[in-house]
Design a protein around this motif. Sequence first.
Motif, PDB file in Angstrom:
ATOM      1  N   MET A  10       5.627  15.395 -13.563  1.00 48.36           N
ATOM      2  CA  MET A  10       4.259  14.917 -13.332  1.00 48.36           C
ATOM      3  C   MET A  10       4.222  13.391 -13.188  1.00 48.36           C
ATOM      4  SD  MET A  10       2.657  17.592 -12.846  1.00 48.36           S
ATOM      5  CE  MET A  10       1.079  16.820 -12.575  1.00 48.36           C
ATOM      6  N   GLY A  11       5.106  12.687 -13.892  1.00 49.11           N
ATOM      7  CA  GLY A  11       5.195  11.237 -13.730  1.00 49.11           C
ATOM      8  C   GLY A  11       5.605  10.861 -12.320  1.00 49.11           C
ATOM      9  N   LEU A  12       6.586  11.568 -11.785  1.00 47.22           N
ATOM     10  CA  LEU A  12       7.028  11.311 -10.415  1.00 47.22           C
ATOM     11  C   LEU A  12       5.915  11.605  -9.413  1.00 47.22           C
ATOM     12  CD1 LEU A  12      10.620  12.838 -10.547  1.00 47.22           C
ATOM     13  CD2 LEU A  12      10.009  10.413 -10.557  1.00 47.22           C
ATOM     14  N   ILE A  13       5.259  12.754  -9.587  1.00 44.71           N
ATOM     15  CA  ILE A  13       4.207  13.154  -8.650  1.00 44.71           C
ATOM     16  C   ILE A  13       3.007  12.223  -8.753  1.00 44.71           C
ATOM     17  CG2 ILE A  13       2.525  14.978  -8.116  1.00 44.71           C
ATOM     18  CD1 ILE A  13       4.750  16.992  -8.926  1.00 44.71           C
ATOM     19  N   MET A  14       2.568  11.958  -9.977  1.00 44.03           N
ATOM     20  CA  MET A  14       1.372  11.139 -10.172  1.00 44.03           C
ATOM     21  C   MET A  14       1.575   9.709  -9.674  1.00 44.03           C
ATOM     22  SD  MET A  14      -0.602  10.122 -13.701  1.00 44.03           S
ATOM     23  CE  MET A  14       0.791   9.151 -14.262  1.00 44.03           C
ATOM     24  N   GLY A  17       2.177   9.650  -5.877  1.00 44.79           N
ATOM     25  CA  GLY A  17       0.923   9.869  -5.151  1.00 44.79           C
ATOM     26  C   GLY A  17       0.004   8.662  -5.221  1.00 44.79           C
ATOM     27  N   ASN A  18      -0.073   8.045  -6.397  1.00 43.70           N
ATOM     28  CA  ASN A  18      -0.903   6.846  -6.536  1.00 43.70           C
ATOM     29  C   ASN A  18      -0.375   5.714  -5.656  1.00 43.70           C
ATOM     30  OD1 ASN A  18      -2.511   8.138  -8.417  1.00 43.70           O
ATOM     31  ND2 ASN A  18      -1.583   7.140 -10.187  1.00 43.70           N
ATOM     32  N   ALA A  19       0.938   5.562  -5.607  1.00 45.35           N
ATOM     33  CA  ALA A  19       1.539   4.505  -4.786  1.00 45.35           C
ATOM     34  C   ALA A  19       1.230   4.723  -3.312  1.00 45.35           C
ATOM     35  CB  ALA A  19       3.051   4.454  -5.005  1.00 45.35           C
ATOM     36  N   LYS A  20       1.382   5.950  -2.859  1.00 42.90           N
ATOM     37  CA  LYS A  20       1.088   6.240  -1.452  1.00 42.90           C
ATOM     38  C   LYS A  20      -0.382   6.001  -1.150  1.00 42.90           C
ATOM     39  CE  LYS A  20       1.571   9.675   2.167  1.00 42.90           C
ATOM     40  NZ  LYS A  20       1.820  11.092   2.461  1.00 42.90           N
ATOM     41  N   GLY A  21      -1.249   6.389  -2.059  1.00 40.36           N
ATOM     42  CA  GLY A  21      -2.680   6.159  -1.871  1.00 40.36           C
ATOM     43  C   GLY A  21      -3.020   4.675  -1.798  1.00 40.36           C
ATOM     44  N   GLN A  22      -2.402   3.877  -2.643  1.00 38.86           N
ATOM     45  CA  GLN A  22      -2.634   2.429  -2.609  1.00 38.86           C
ATOM     46  C   GLN A  22      -2.115   1.827  -1.304  1.00 38.86           C
ATOM     47  OE1 GLN A  22      -4.285   0.309  -4.578  1.00 38.86           O
ATOM     48  NE2 GLN A  22      -4.914   1.905  -5.988  1.00 38.86           N
ATOM     49  N   ALA A  23      -0.959   2.293  -0.853  1.00 38.32           N
ATOM     50  CA  ALA A  23      -0.402   1.787   0.403  1.00 38.32           C
ATOM     51  C   ALA A  23      -1.311   2.157   1.575  1.00 38.32           C
ATOM     52  CB  ALA A  23       1.009   2.328   0.617  1.00 38.32           C
ATOM     53  N   TYR A  24      -1.848   3.371   1.545  1.00 34.00           N
ATOM     54  CA  TYR A  24      -2.781   3.781   2.596  1.00 34.00           C
ATOM     55  C   TYR A  24      -4.031   2.904   2.561  1.00 34.00           C
ATOM     56  CZ  TYR A  24      -5.875   6.547   5.488  1.00 34.00           C
ATOM     57  OH  TYR A  24      -6.742   6.941   6.476  1.00 34.00           O
ATOM     58  N   HIS A  77      10.119  18.679  -5.775  1.00 38.69           N
ATOM     59  CA  HIS A  77       8.788  18.277  -5.312  1.00 38.69           C
ATOM     60  C   HIS A  77       8.436  16.876  -5.830  1.00 38.69           C
ATOM     61  CE1 HIS A  77       4.718  18.840  -3.853  1.00 38.69           C
ATOM     62  NE2 HIS A  77       4.227  18.599  -5.057  1.00 38.69           N
ATOM     63  N   GLY A  78       8.724  16.604  -7.087  1.00 39.23           N
ATOM     64  CA  GLY A  78       8.466  15.285  -7.658  1.00 39.23           C
ATOM     65  C   GLY A  78       9.278  14.202  -6.965  1.00 39.23           C
ATOM     66  N   GLN A  79      10.552  14.467  -6.727  1.00 40.36           N
ATOM     67  CA  GLN A  79      11.408  13.505  -6.039  1.00 40.36           C
ATOM     68  C   GLN A  79      10.931  13.286  -4.603  1.00 40.36           C
ATOM     69  OE1 GLN A  79      13.932  11.595  -7.146  1.00 40.36           O
ATOM     70  NE2 GLN A  79      13.670  12.364  -9.216  1.00 40.36           N
ATOM     71  N   ASN A  84       8.776   9.829  -0.432  1.00 45.24           N
ATOM     72  CA  ASN A  84       7.770   9.632   0.611  1.00 45.24           C
ATOM     73  C   ASN A  84       6.897   8.417   0.321  1.00 45.24           C
ATOM     74  OD1 ASN A  84       8.231  11.643   2.591  1.00 45.24           O
ATOM     75  ND2 ASN A  84       7.475  13.175   1.156  1.00 45.24           N
ATOM     76  N   ALA A  85       6.563   8.211  -0.946  1.00 43.52           N
ATOM     77  CA  ALA A  85       5.742   7.054  -1.316  1.00 43.52           C
ATOM     78  C   ALA A  85       6.481   5.752  -1.048  1.00 43.52           C
ATOM     79  CB  ALA A  85       5.335   7.149  -2.781  1.00 43.52           C
ATOM     80  N   ILE A  86       7.765   5.725  -1.366  1.00 44.68           N
ATOM     81  CA  ILE A  86       8.564   4.518  -1.119  1.00 44.68           C
ATOM     82  C   ILE A  86       8.592   4.213   0.378  1.00 44.68           C
ATOM     83  CG2 ILE A  86      10.909   3.577  -1.161  1.00 44.68           C
ATOM     84  CD1 ILE A  86      11.276   5.119  -3.847  1.00 44.68           C
ATOM     85  N   THR A  87       8.865   5.221   1.168  1.00 41.25           N
ATOM     86  CA  THR A  87       8.920   5.039   2.622  1.00 41.25           C
ATOM     87  C   THR A  87       7.562   4.613   3.173  1.00 41.25           C
ATOM     88  OG1 THR A  87      10.677   6.679   2.805  1.00 41.25           O
ATOM     89  CG2 THR A  87       9.450   6.185   4.810  1.00 41.25           C
ATOM     90  N   PHE A  88       6.501   5.266   2.723  1.00 40.43           N
ATOM     91  CA  PHE A  88       5.161   4.951   3.204  1.00 40.43           C
ATOM     92  C   PHE A  88       4.789   3.519   2.847  1.00 40.43           C
ATOM     93  CE2 PHE A  88       0.598   4.980   3.541  1.00 40.43           C
ATOM     94  CZ  PHE A  88       0.358   5.815   4.615  1.00 40.43           C
ATOM     95  N   LYS A  89       5.093   3.086   1.630  1.00 45.74           N
ATOM     96  CA  LYS A  89       4.774   1.721   1.216  1.00 45.74           C
ATOM     97  C   LYS A  89       5.553   0.710   2.045  1.00 45.74           C
ATOM     98  CE  LYS A  89       5.636  -1.937  -1.712  1.00 45.74           C
ATOM     99  NZ  LYS A  89       6.893  -2.579  -2.014  1.00 45.74           N
TER     100      LYS A  89
END
Length: 108
Positions: A10-14, A17-24, A77-79, A84-89
């Motif tokens: 859940m730490g990885l997912i949360m 997901g928050n990082a990707k949302g901030q980058a968006y 799924h968490g990884q 994806n968040a790292i790449t998106f950011k």
Amino acid sequence: MDDARMEVVMGLIMHGGNAKGQAYQAIQFAKAGKFDEADEAIEAASQELKEAHDVQTDMLTKEAQGEHTEIDLYMVHGQDHLMNAITFKDMAVELIALMKRVSELEDK
């Protein structure tokens, strides 16, 4: 799945997901010409990625110490969220830099 493993996943997912949302959100700010806000959102994304990376590093440290982590679909799924968040950011940072450059050229 035990509580400790669920906390890791859940730490990885949360945080991912928050990082990707901030980058968006940063991209949306940049599109509106709000580059200071975009930079702040990228910084928030970076902080979320640090949190996720800390979770991952703890897991890797335990693995190196002989405490094996069972890999299942939840962990994958968490990884996946984290990568994806790292790449998106990273792509958001590049896109924002281009938008800043275009804005500077338009102002000339």
